[in-house]
Scaffold this active site. Structure first.
Site, PDB file in Angstrom:
ATOM      1  N   CYS A  53       2.675   8.848  40.568  1.00 20.05           N
ATOM      2  CA  CYS A  53       1.581   8.328  38.992  1.00 20.05           C
ATOM      3  C   CYS A  53      -0.154   9.085  39.564  1.00 20.05           C
ATOM      4  CB  CYS A  53       1.377   7.222  39.377  1.00 20.05           C
ATOM      5  SG  CYS A  53       3.393   5.810  38.964  1.00 20.05           S
ATOM      6  N   GLU A  55      -2.597   7.385  39.479  1.00 17.51           N
ATOM      7  CA  GLU A  55      -3.359   6.657  40.326  1.00 17.51           C
ATOM      8  C   GLU A  55      -2.917   6.746  42.020  1.00 17.51           C
ATOM      9  OE1 GLU A  55      -1.669   5.416  37.660  1.00 17.51           O
ATOM     10  OE2 GLU A  55      -2.082   2.987  36.937  1.00 17.51           O
ATOM     11  N   CYS A  88       1.178   0.967  36.042  1.00 17.73           N
ATOM     12  CA  CYS A  88       2.692   0.570  36.089  1.00 17.73           C
ATOM     13  C   CYS A  88       2.585  -0.963  37.307  1.00 17.73           C
ATOM     14  CB  CYS A  88       3.632   1.606  36.186  1.00 17.73           C
ATOM     15  SG  CYS A  88       3.394   2.579  37.388  1.00 17.73           S
ATOM     16  N   CYS A  91       2.067   1.010  40.981  1.00 20.46           N
ATOM     17  CA  CYS A  91       0.647   1.144  41.014  1.00 20.46           C
ATOM     18  C   CYS A  91      -0.106  -0.011  41.312  1.00 20.46           C
ATOM     19  CB  CYS A  91      -0.049   2.183  39.777  1.00 20.46           C
ATOM     20  SG  CYS A  91       0.177   4.016  40.132  1.00 20.46           S
ATOM     21  N   TYR A 125       3.128  -3.249  31.919  1.00 23.19           N
ATOM     22  CA  TYR A 125       3.621  -1.549  32.022  1.00 23.19           C
ATOM     23  C   TYR A 125       4.496  -1.718  30.424  1.00 23.19           C
ATOM     24  CZ  TYR A 125       4.791   3.408  32.015  1.00 23.19           C
ATOM     25  OH  TYR A 125       4.795   4.671  31.154  1.00 23.19           O
TER      26      TYR A 125
END
Length: 242
Positions: A53, A55, A88, A91, A125
């Protein structure tokens, strides 16, 4: 309300997302704010086997470039629209394990706020978020003004919108909601101190003094130098409830 450094985090992450969402595999930017005020950025890489992702990509860049500068906040932005996304589950867990006090920029009914990794579970999310119109939450006392056309804009702080389809959500005291289909026509960024009498009238107030009193109720501690967005909208058939 966000701090000035958190606003910079969102702005830089959004700029990175808009600049680098070249294809369906790279659509989300992640940004990490450090103790010193530095912002470290990254882009996601989608793959059916799984991919990092935004992040997580930023976390790798942080390890390579600023490992001694601890992370204090994180933001994620969807490139095609510029919308701030809740992280999400992966993360949240990864950054929670780095430091459970890292603050995530998320959005609730009042706009952009921060919540620590410990607190974030209610902001789950939602992969369908980008298929829905943007939602503009407004106090139920404004409903007659919206329906009559007397209120055609709203002043928002840390609550970004963009021109396009929208839903005005009138929040009733008992918890019910009235949904009014609308279109955001323009968004003008200024500061509280530069709002005008015309802004007050279009917002449904008698004068600028009344508008400022309302802003102080909605946003305690707001300053004249704080940025505000003047969001103009048109309501479709405002005389009919949905």
């Amino acid at each position: 309300m966000l701090t000035d450094l958190e606003r910079d985090l969102v702005r830089l992450t959004a700029e990175h997302a808009r600049a680098h969402h070249h294809d369906p595999d790279h659509t989300v930017a992640g940004g990490l704010l450090t103790v010193s005020g530095r912002v470290v950025l990254g882009m996601n890489t989608f793959h059916f086997l799984g991919g990092p992702c935004g992040e997580i990509a930023a976390l790798s860049n942080h390890a390579a470039s600023a490992a001694d500068d601890p992370i204090v906040a994180s933001a994620a932005v969807y490139g095609p629209t510029g919308d701030v996304m809740a992280p999400c589950g992966k993360c949240r867990q990864v950054l929670h394990d780095v430091d459970p006090e890292i603050r995530f920029v998320v959005r609730d009914a009042s706009g952009l706020i921060t919540r620590s990794a410990r607190e974030l579970l209610p902001f789950s999310y939602d992969s369908t978020h980008h298929d829905r119109p943007q939602r503009i939450g407004l106090w139920e006392g404004y409903e007659p003004l919206i329906r009559s056309g007397a209120k055609r804009q709203t002043i928002r702080i840390d609550d970004p919108f963009h021109p396009g389809p929208a839903e005005i959500v009138v929040e009733k005291q008992g918890g019910d909601e009235v949904m009014l289909p609308a279109t955001v026509t323009t968004v003008r960024t200024t500061t509280r101190g530069k709002l005008t009498e015309r802004d007050a009238v279009l917002d449904g107030f008698a004068d600028l003094t009344a508008l400022h009193e309302a802003l102080e109720r909605h946003y305690p501690g707001v300053r004249d130098v704080d940025p505000v967005d003047v969001v103009s909208f048109e309501v479709e058939r405002p005389d009919v409830e949905r």
